[in-house]
Design a protein around this motif. Structure first.
Motif, PDB file in Angstrom:
ATOM      1  N   ASP A 193       0.820  -1.048   0.067  1.00 19.60           N
ATOM      2  CA  ASP A 193       0.061  -0.063  -0.081  1.00 19.60           C
ATOM      3  C   ASP A 193       0.664   1.276   0.029  1.00 19.60           C
ATOM      4  N   VAL A 194       1.980   1.161   0.763  1.00 18.01           N
ATOM      5  CA  VAL A 194       2.629   2.415   0.967  1.00 18.01           C
ATOM      6  C   VAL A 194       3.568   2.708  -0.627  1.00 18.01           C
ATOM      7  N   LEU A 195       3.859   1.582  -1.222  1.00 23.30           N
ATOM      8  CA  LEU A 195       4.798   1.857  -2.324  1.00 23.30           C
ATOM      9  C   LEU A 195       3.732   2.284  -3.388  1.00 23.30           C
ATOM     10  N   LEU A 196       2.576   1.640  -3.388  1.00 21.26           N
ATOM     11  CA  LEU A 196       1.682   2.162  -4.304  1.00 21.26           C
ATOM     12  C   LEU A 196       1.249   3.444  -4.360  1.00 21.26           C
ATOM     13  N   ASP A 197       0.834   4.127  -2.881  1.00 21.83           N
ATOM     14  CA  ASP A 197       0.755   5.373  -2.796  1.00 21.83           C
ATOM     15  C   ASP A 197       1.787   6.203  -3.138  1.00 21.83           C
ATOM     16  N   CYS A 198       3.106   6.003  -2.836  1.00 21.38           N
ATOM     17  CA  CYS A 198       4.204   6.674  -3.152  1.00 21.38           C
ATOM     18  C   CYS A 198       4.308   7.058  -4.819  1.00 21.38           C
ATOM     19  N   VAL A 199       4.245   5.915  -5.519  1.00 23.86           N
ATOM     20  CA  VAL A 199       4.430   5.919  -6.803  1.00 23.86           C
ATOM     21  C   VAL A 199       3.243   6.685  -7.526  1.00 23.86           C
ATOM     22  N   ALA A 200       1.768   6.535  -7.202  1.00 24.32           N
ATOM     23  CA  ALA A 200       0.984   7.379  -7.523  1.00 24.32           C
ATOM     24  C   ALA A 200       0.989   8.737  -7.188  1.00 24.32           C
ATOM     25  N   GLY A 201       1.702   9.199  -6.087  1.00 20.90           N
ATOM     26  CA  GLY A 201       2.011  10.485  -5.752  1.00 20.90           C
ATOM     27  C   GLY A 201       3.128  11.004  -6.417  1.00 20.90           C
ATOM     28  N   GLY A 202       3.916  10.279  -7.387  1.00 26.38           N
ATOM     29  CA  GLY A 202       4.698  11.020  -8.248  1.00 26.38           C
ATOM     30  C   GLY A 202       6.261  10.526  -7.712  1.00 26.38           C
ATOM     31  N   ALA A 203       6.411   9.855  -6.798  1.00 28.10           N
ATOM     32  CA  ALA A 203       7.932   9.489  -6.187  1.00 28.10           C
ATOM     33  C   ALA A 203       8.630   8.619  -7.424  1.00 28.10           C
ATOM     34  N   SER A 204       9.879   9.016  -7.525  1.00 26.66           N
ATOM     35  CA  SER A 204      10.639   8.384  -8.516  1.00 26.66           C
ATOM     36  C   SER A 204      11.340   7.239  -7.792  1.00 26.66           C
ATOM     37  N   VAL A 205      10.775   6.075  -7.299  1.00 23.97           N
ATOM     38  CA  VAL A 205      11.306   5.173  -6.622  1.00 23.97           C
ATOM     39  C   VAL A 205      11.407   3.737  -7.473  1.00 23.97           C
ATOM     40  N   SER A 206      11.985   3.761  -8.653  1.00 27.32           N
ATOM     41  CA  SER A 206      12.204   2.579  -9.415  1.00 27.32           C
ATOM     42  C   SER A 206      11.212   1.969 -10.362  1.00 27.32           C
ATOM     43  N   PHE A 207       9.888   2.573  -9.889  1.00 30.65           N
ATOM     44  CA  PHE A 207       8.549   1.959 -10.823  1.00 30.65           C
ATOM     45  C   PHE A 207       7.860   3.268 -11.580  1.00 30.65           C
ATOM     46  N   MET A 208       7.138   2.683 -12.661  1.00 33.79           N
ATOM     47  CA  MET A 208       6.785   3.435 -13.304  1.00 33.79           C
ATOM     48  C   MET A 208       5.056   3.223 -13.245  1.00 33.79           C
ATOM     49  N   ALA A 209       4.404   4.457 -13.442  1.00 39.23           N
ATOM     50  CA  ALA A 209       2.889   4.467 -13.244  1.00 39.23           C
ATOM     51  C   ALA A 209       2.139   3.991 -14.575  1.00 39.23           C
TER      52      ALA A 209
END
Length: 188
Positions: A38-54
Motif C-alpha cells: 500500500d505504501v509503495l503504491l501510494d508513493c508511486v501514485a503520488g509521483g515518487a521516483s522510486v524505480s517504478f513507473m505508473a
C-alpha cells in the motif's frame, strides 16, 4: 533474520498519535507485505521516483516486497517500518549484503512514507532507526540516492553529506527524466 537493533521506538506524530518504528524479522516482513505494498503504491501514485513507473499494479508491488523479504531472510537486507493504529505508514531498507571489499558499508534504500503520514516526523524517525540498525550491524558508512527535494532536506538535517547530482539519472513515474542526488553519512 532478526537484527540486533532495538525492537521499537515511539514517536509522537501530529495529534499525539503514537508511531512505532521497528526492524522486521523475515516472518514479520512476510506479514507486512500488504501494508508495504500500500505504501509503495501510494508513493508511486503520488509521483515518487522510486524505480517504478505508473500505473503500478498491486501484483508487481507485492512481487517487489516478496523479493525484499527474501533478502531479509538471507541476511542481505534490514527492513524497517513505521506503523500507527491504521497500519504501515513508512519504510526504509538497509542493503547490508555488500561486496567483499565493502563490508563496512550499507546502502539506504526505498525510504517511503505514505502521504497520510507525511509532515509528522516519520521520515526522520525511520532515518534515525536505520542508522542505529546499521551501527548494530557493524556498518560505518551509509550511502543513498534521491530525486526528492523534500528528502534532500531531511537527509541534510540528519547530517548526510551531498556529494553530487547526476542529471537525467532516472524517470519520474509518469515519464520524463529526473535528476538524482547522492549522499553519504559516516557513522561514529
Amino acid at each position: 533474520m532478526d537484527s540486533a537493533c532495538p525492537d521499537s521506538r515511539r514517536h509522537a506524530g501530529d495529534g499525539g498519535a503514537a508511531v512505532t518504528v521497528r526492524v522486521l524479522s523475515g516472518t514479520q516482513a512476510h506479514a507486512a507485505v500488504p501494508g508495504l505494498t500500500d505504501v509503495l503504491l501510494d508513493c508511486v501514485a503520488g509521483g515518487a521516483s522510486v524505480s517504478f513507473m505508473a500505473p503500478l499494479d498491486r501484483a508487481t508491488a507485492e512481487g517487489f516486497w516478496r523479493s525484499v523479504v527474501a533478502g531479509v531472510e538471507r541476511g542481505e537486507r534490514i527492513l524497517l517500518v513505521a506503523e500507527d493504529r491504521e497500519g504501515v505508514l513508512g519504510t526504509v531498507q538497509l542493503v547490508v549484503g555488500q561486496p567483499p571489499n565493502q563490508p563496512h558499508r550499507a546502502d539506504l534504500s526505498k525510504m517511503l512514507v505514505h502521504r497520510r503520514g507525511r509532515r509528522r516526523g516519520i521520515g526522520a524517525a525511520l532515518m534515525q532507526a536505520a542508522e542505529e540498525a546499521a551501527r548494530a550491524a557493524g556498518k560505518t558508512l551509509l550511502v543513498l540516492d534521491t530525486a526528492s527535494p523534500d528528502a534532500e532536506r531531511l537527509y541534510t538535517r540528519a547530517g548526510w553529506v551531498k556529494v553530487g547530482v547526476i542529471p537525467n539519472f532516472a524517470l519520474w513515474p509518469e515519464g520524463g527524466f529526473c535528476d538524482t542526488a547522492f549522499f553519504y553519512k559516516a557513522l561514529g
